[in-house]
Motif scaffolding. Structure first.
Motif, PDB file in Angstrom:
ATOM      1  N   UNK A  97       5.913   5.273   9.592  1.00  0.00           N
ATOM      2  CA  UNK A  97       6.705   4.160  10.203  1.00  0.00           C
ATOM      3  C   UNK A  97       5.793   2.812  10.077  1.00  0.00           C
ATOM      4  N   UNK A  98       4.547   2.940  10.444  1.00  0.00           N
ATOM      5  CA  UNK A  98       3.709   1.936  10.107  1.00  0.00           C
ATOM      6  C   UNK A  98       3.044   1.549   8.695  1.00  0.00           C
ATOM      7  N   UNK A  99       2.903   2.546   8.045  1.00  0.00           N
ATOM      8  CA  UNK A  99       2.725   2.198   6.723  1.00  0.00           C
ATOM      9  C   UNK A  99       3.757   1.636   5.802  1.00  0.00           C
ATOM     10  N   UNK A 100       5.056   1.934   6.170  1.00  0.00           N
ATOM     11  CA  UNK A 100       6.139   1.334   5.525  1.00  0.00           C
ATOM     12  C   UNK A 100       6.226  -0.186   5.958  1.00  0.00           C
ATOM     13  N   UNK A 101       6.115  -0.261   7.096  1.00  0.00           N
ATOM     14  CA  UNK A 101       6.074  -1.807   7.626  1.00  0.00           C
ATOM     15  C   UNK A 101       4.848  -2.616   6.799  1.00  0.00           C
ATOM     16  N   UNK A 102       3.737  -1.973   6.854  1.00  0.00           N
ATOM     17  CA  UNK A 102       2.639  -2.707   6.039  1.00  0.00           C
ATOM     18  C   UNK A 102       3.021  -3.198   4.748  1.00  0.00           C
ATOM     19  N   UNK A 103       3.576  -2.072   3.844  1.00  0.00           N
ATOM     20  CA  UNK A 103       4.022  -2.333   2.532  1.00  0.00           C
ATOM     21  C   UNK A 103       5.052  -3.424   2.469  1.00  0.00           C
ATOM     22  N   UNK A 104       6.072  -3.164   3.202  1.00  0.00           N
ATOM     23  CA  UNK A 104       7.096  -4.585   3.194  1.00  0.00           C
ATOM     24  C   UNK A 104       6.676  -5.701   3.693  1.00  0.00           C
ATOM     25  N   UNK A 105       5.388  -5.764   4.333  1.00  0.00           N
ATOM     26  CA  UNK A 105       4.987  -7.074   4.838  1.00  0.00           C
ATOM     27  C   UNK A 105       4.316  -7.698   3.358  1.00  0.00           C
ATOM     28  N   UNK A 106       3.691  -6.936   2.714  1.00  0.00           N
ATOM     29  CA  UNK A 106       2.864  -7.462   1.549  1.00  0.00           C
ATOM     30  C   UNK A 106       3.926  -7.685   0.645  1.00  0.00           C
ATOM     31  N   UNK A 107       5.104  -6.945   0.565  1.00  0.00           N
ATOM     32  CA  UNK A 107       5.813  -7.423  -0.427  1.00  0.00           C
ATOM     33  C   UNK A 107       6.696  -8.651  -0.090  1.00  0.00           C
ATOM     34  N   UNK A 108       6.899  -9.003   1.235  1.00  0.00           N
ATOM     35  CA  UNK A 108       7.569 -10.181   1.503  1.00  0.00           C
ATOM     36  C   UNK A 108       6.845 -11.551   1.525  1.00  0.00           C
TER      37      UNK A 108
END
Ligand code: DC
Length: 211
Positions: A97-108
């Protein structure tokens, strides 16, 4: 232009946050403190009476969470939340869950020239292909002394042996867990942060010039 990613891993109270903030300011990179996300989830579980020993309850709760704040706050910096965050961090579902949040943050967040991200598994799991990986090392006694001084300076009551014990316990939880334990990531540079901050930054500046 390619966005650079710098990862900073290391044990509790090793100074990752201070180092990451410095790098972020000096080299104009977005800073992401992944520990905040574990702490936010711990606070969420605590306020919603989620039994953190029950992985089914945790999974059920995670399915209902759409957003987690990336902001720091005093509420998530208590000893209670620190301990809870270490405990929930052992679950694979929490880590995904946390890893997905981090990848989305970098993408956005594409405005700045890159990212500096700190945590326990950033260079080893979350961003394995980072441009520069750092691992911060400081022995537990020095970390406990620094944390003790911080607490005393901020007017809180504090007992050094208790802090040392808690730091050692968190190290143990971080290093022995099955999923993404704290390790020196492959290809990481080990930074000794037991001396002055200037000395630490000097070691890092040399590496940054290379990328
Ligand atoms: O860095 P911190 O003390 O704010 O992190 C709180 C807890 O979250 C830490 O004890 C372990 C967990 N954590 C983790 O398992 N992986 C990360 N990348 C960051 C934090």
């Amino acid at each position: 232009m390619k966005k650079i990613i710098i990862t900073i891993d290391g044990p509790a109270a090793s100074g990752k946050e201070k180092i990451a903030k410095f790098i972020s300011k000096k080299w104009k990179l977005n800073h992401l403190d992944s520990g905040i996300l574990y702490r936010r989830l711990a606070l969420n579980f605590l306020t919603n009476d989620v039994d953190i020993d029950n992985v089914y309850q945790i999974k059920k709760k995670l399915n209902t969470i759409n957003n987690i704040s990336f902001r720091n706050s005093l509420r998530i910096r208590t000893q209670k939340i620190s301990k809870l965050a270490s405990k929930i961090a052992v679950y694979d579902c929490v880590r995904s869950f946390v890893n997905k949040l981090q990848h989305n943050y970098v993408k956005k967040n594409k405005k700045k020239q890159g990212f500096v991200i700190d945590g326990r598994d950033i260079g080893s799991v979350v961003f394995k292909n980072a441009d520069l990986k750092l691992y911060i090392e400081v022995n537990p006694e020095i970390r406990a002394k620094r944390r003790y001084k911080q607490l005393i300076d901020s007017g809180e009551k504090s007992i050094y042996p208790k802090i040392l014990k808690e730091i050692k316990l968190r190290d143990r939880l971080d290093k022995i867990r099955k999923h993404s334990p704290l390790i020196v990531p492959k290809g990481a540079y080990i930074i000794d942060n037991s001396g002055t901050f200037k000395n630490t930054i000097g070691q890092i500046a040399k590496l940054l010039r290379k990328i």
